[in-house]
Design a protein around this motif. Structure first.
Motif, short mmCIF file in Angstrom:
data_model
loop_
_atom_site.label_atom_id
_atom_site.label_comp_id
_atom_site.label_asym_id
_atom_site.label_seq_id
_atom_site.Cartn_x
_atom_site.Cartn_y
_atom_site.Cartn_z
N SER A 75 -26.82 -4.22 6.20
CA SER A 75 -26.83 -3.87 7.62
C SER A 75 -25.72 -4.68 8.31
O SER A 75 -25.23 -5.67 7.77
N ILE A 76 -25.33 -4.24 9.48
CA ILE A 76 -24.26 -4.93 10.20
C ILE A 76 -24.85 -6.17 10.88
O ILE A 76 -25.79 -6.07 11.66
N GLU A 77 -24.28 -7.32 10.54
CA GLU A 77 -24.74 -8.58 11.10
C GLU A 77 -23.98 -8.91 12.38
O GLU A 77 -24.54 -9.41 13.34
N LYS A 78 -22.65 -8.63 12.37
CA LYS A 78 -21.83 -9.01 13.51
C LYS A 78 -20.53 -8.22 13.53
O LYS A 78 -19.96 -7.92 12.49
N PHE A 79 -20.07 -7.93 14.72
CA PHE A 79 -18.74 -7.36 14.92
C PHE A 79 -17.85 -8.54 15.31
O PHE A 79 -18.09 -9.20 16.31
N ASN A 80 -16.85 -8.82 14.50
CA ASN A 80 -16.03 -10.01 14.69
C ASN A 80 -14.61 -9.62 15.08
O ASN A 80 -13.97 -8.82 14.40
N ALA A 81 -14.12 -10.19 16.17
CA ALA A 81 -12.73 -9.97 16.61
C ALA A 81 -12.04 -11.33 16.64
O ALA A 81 -12.60 -12.30 17.12
N ARG A 82 -10.84 -11.39 16.10
CA ARG A 82 -10.06 -12.62 16.09
C ARG A 82 -8.68 -12.34 16.69
O ARG A 82 -8.04 -11.34 16.35
#
Length: 114
Positions: free
Chosen positions: A65-72
């Motif tokens: 499952s998707i835990e987090k949407f990460n943007a850097r």
């Protein structure tokens, strides 16, 4: 909540169409501000401006499952030349071997670590 079919955006324009990515970019921006990561300085004559870009990654939990949407937000420093665009670099990173060494020395000397 989200399914595995989600695709990571390849541009800010794509990411801006979905609230989860806007939230991830806002979280990254707040982190940059909170940690006082950089200073805005005037451009020096004859010096190049280092470009930057956003990178997007979906972090998955063990059950896929998707835990987090990460943007850097990253700097594209490969365009810089030492001695021309910069004189020195600094990155505060501790190696695990260094931490282990410090703990070992503290233990042998009977010191307390905080």
């Amino acid at each position: 909540m989200y399914n595995l079919i989600e695709i990571e955006p390849s541009s800010v324009e794509e990411a801006s169409k979905q609230q989860v990515w806007k939230d991830a970019m806002d979280e990254e921006h707040q982190s940059i501000i909170k940690n006082d990561v950089w200073d805005i300085v005037p451009r020096l004559e004859g010096k190049l401006v280092v470009s930057s870009k956003w990178l997007y990654k979906i972090k998955h939990a063990a059950d896929v499952s998707i835990e987090k949407f990460n943007a850097r937000f990253v700097v594209r420093g490969f365009s810089q030349k030492e001695g021309i665009d910069y004189e020195e670099t600094f990155s505060l990173v501790a190696r695990y071997t260094s931490i282990g060494t410090i703990i070992a020395i503290a233990a042998t000397k009977g010191c307390k670590l905080h």
